[in-house]
Design a protein around this motif. Structure first.
Motif, mmCIF file in Angstrom:
data_model
loop_
_atom_site.group_PDB
_atom_site.id
_atom_site.type_symbol
_atom_site.label_atom_id
_atom_site.label_comp_id
_atom_site.label_asym_id
_atom_site.label_seq_id
_atom_site.Cartn_x
_atom_site.Cartn_y
_atom_site.Cartn_z
ATOM 1 N N ILE A 142 -17.137 -30.878 47.872
ATOM 2 C CA ILE A 142 -16.568 -29.665 48.476
ATOM 3 C C ILE A 142 -15.049 -29.801 48.577
ATOM 4 O O ILE A 142 -14.304 -28.887 48.220
ATOM 5 C CB ILE A 142 -17.201 -29.389 49.852
ATOM 6 C CG1 ILE A 142 -18.661 -28.942 49.684
ATOM 7 C CG2 ILE A 142 -16.402 -28.334 50.619
ATOM 8 C CD1 ILE A 142 -19.440 -28.849 50.981
ATOM 9 N N ALA A 143 -14.584 -30.951 49.052
ATOM 10 C CA ALA A 143 -13.141 -31.167 49.205
ATOM 11 C C ALA A 143 -12.427 -31.069 47.851
ATOM 12 O O ALA A 143 -11.308 -30.540 47.769
ATOM 13 C CB ALA A 143 -12.886 -32.527 49.844
ATOM 14 N N ARG A 144 -13.067 -31.524 46.793
ATOM 15 C CA ARG A 144 -12.451 -31.495 45.463
ATOM 16 C C ARG A 144 -12.275 -30.069 44.945
ATOM 17 O O ARG A 144 -11.250 -29.729 44.361
ATOM 18 C CB ARG A 144 -13.281 -32.308 44.464
ATOM 19 C CG ARG A 144 -12.625 -32.405 43.084
ATOM 20 C CD ARG A 144 -13.524 -33.078 42.057
ATOM 21 N NE ARG A 144 -14.802 -32.422 41.868
ATOM 22 C CZ ARG A 144 -14.984 -31.278 41.186
ATOM 23 N NH1 ARG A 144 -13.970 -30.642 40.639
ATOM 24 N NH2 ARG A 144 -16.200 -30.773 41.045
ATOM 25 N N GLY A 150 -7.821 -24.585 52.387
ATOM 26 C CA GLY A 150 -8.994 -23.715 52.312
ATOM 27 C C GLY A 150 -9.908 -23.892 53.517
ATOM 28 O O GLY A 150 -9.741 -24.802 54.329
ATOM 29 N N LEU A 151 -10.877 -23.019 53.594
ATOM 30 C CA LEU A 151 -11.807 -22.969 54.722
ATOM 31 C C LEU A 151 -13.177 -23.477 54.288
ATOM 32 O O LEU A 151 -13.696 -23.053 53.252
ATOM 33 C CB LEU A 151 -11.928 -21.519 55.208
ATOM 34 C CG LEU A 151 -12.907 -21.216 56.327
ATOM 35 C CD1 LEU A 151 -12.424 -21.835 57.632
ATOM 36 C CD2 LEU A 151 -13.063 -19.703 56.488
ATOM 37 N N VAL A 152 -13.758 -24.372 55.068
ATOM 38 C CA VAL A 152 -15.134 -24.832 54.852
ATOM 39 C C VAL A 152 -15.947 -24.396 56.057
ATOM 40 O O VAL A 152 -15.578 -24.702 57.189
ATOM 41 C CB VAL A 152 -15.214 -26.368 54.699
ATOM 42 C CG1 VAL A 152 -16.663 -26.805 54.543
ATOM 43 C CG2 VAL A 152 -14.387 -26.841 53.525
ATOM 44 N N LEU A 153 -17.020 -23.680 55.802
ATOM 45 C CA LEU A 153 -17.935 -23.284 56.873
ATOM 46 C C LEU A 153 -19.268 -23.976 56.644
ATOM 47 O O LEU A 153 -19.927 -23.750 55.627
ATOM 48 C CB LEU A 153 -18.136 -21.764 56.889
ATOM 49 C CG LEU A 153 -16.921 -20.936 57.277
ATOM 50 C CD1 LEU A 153 -17.222 -19.448 57.148
ATOM 51 C CD2 LEU A 153 -16.483 -21.254 58.688
ATOM 52 N N ILE A 154 -19.643 -24.830 57.570
ATOM 53 C CA ILE A 154 -20.907 -25.553 57.503
ATOM 54 C C ILE A 154 -21.702 -25.206 58.752
ATOM 55 O O ILE A 154 -21.160 -25.256 59.857
ATOM 56 C CB ILE A 154 -20.682 -27.084 57.446
ATOM 57 C CG1 ILE A 154 -19.909 -27.457 56.186
ATOM 58 C CG2 ILE A 154 -22.015 -27.831 57.516
ATOM 59 C CD1 ILE A 154 -19.513 -28.918 56.107
#
Length: 168
Positions: A142-144, A150-154
């Motif tokens: 995901i980070a790559r 950017g936004l990560v929604l988990i």
């Protein structure tokens, strides 16, 4: 639209990888997921980011459709070929709304076929609890693919995978 797409469908193929899902109440699940989707929409609107959204583990595509309604370009990825024909109407619905549908069989679970720093947001909704080992490789992937800032929604509605709890 998603509810209509699965109405009367045989969804038993979804239990192939997750036996605890046999006979699951998918209509109830999707109705209850509306609250989750409202939270996703609020986060995307509050922290707008450039670039498309990656809906990782998109399944029925309801989160992808919400993102499209917000005017975002969306790539939805899941094991659609493995679930065939159960989710075919959902795939058709996603494509009808302009969502780019991808399959893990083509992209790889490590997201290796996806470009670096491409996505402005990555959704990982109801996925991480299905990882049978450390989620580190998933989070590194995901980070790559995520753009800087950017936004990560988990989210994880089921912190302990039901099938494993039943086996215990």
């Amino acid at each position: 639209e998603v509810l209509a797409a699965i109405d009367g469908r045989d969804l038993s193929a979804l239990a192939r990888r997750s036996p605890g899902l046999q006979g699951y109440d998918w209509i109830g699940y999707l109705r209850c997921s509306v609250a989750r989707l409202v939270r996703v929409a609020r986060h995307l609107e509050a922290a707008p980011t450039d670039g498309p959204v990656l809906d990782l583990g998109s399944y029925f595509g309801n989160a992808s459709l919400v993102c499209r309604e917000l005017g975002r370009a969306v790539d939805a990825i899941d094991s659609y070929a493995a679930y065939r024909p159960a989710l075919d109407p959902c795939v058709e619905l996603l494509r009808k709304h302009g969502v780019q549908v991808r399959d893990f069989a083509d992209v790889g679970y490590d997201l290796g076929a996806l470009p670096d720093d491409h996505y402005g947001a990555v959704l990982c909704l109801g996925v991480i609890e299905h990882i049978a080992h450390t989620p580190r490789p998933l989070l590194e992937s995901i980070a790559r693919v995520l753009r800087p800032g950017g936004l990560v929604l988990i989210d994880t509605p089921n912190i302990a995978y039901l099938y494993n709890r039943r086996r215990l």
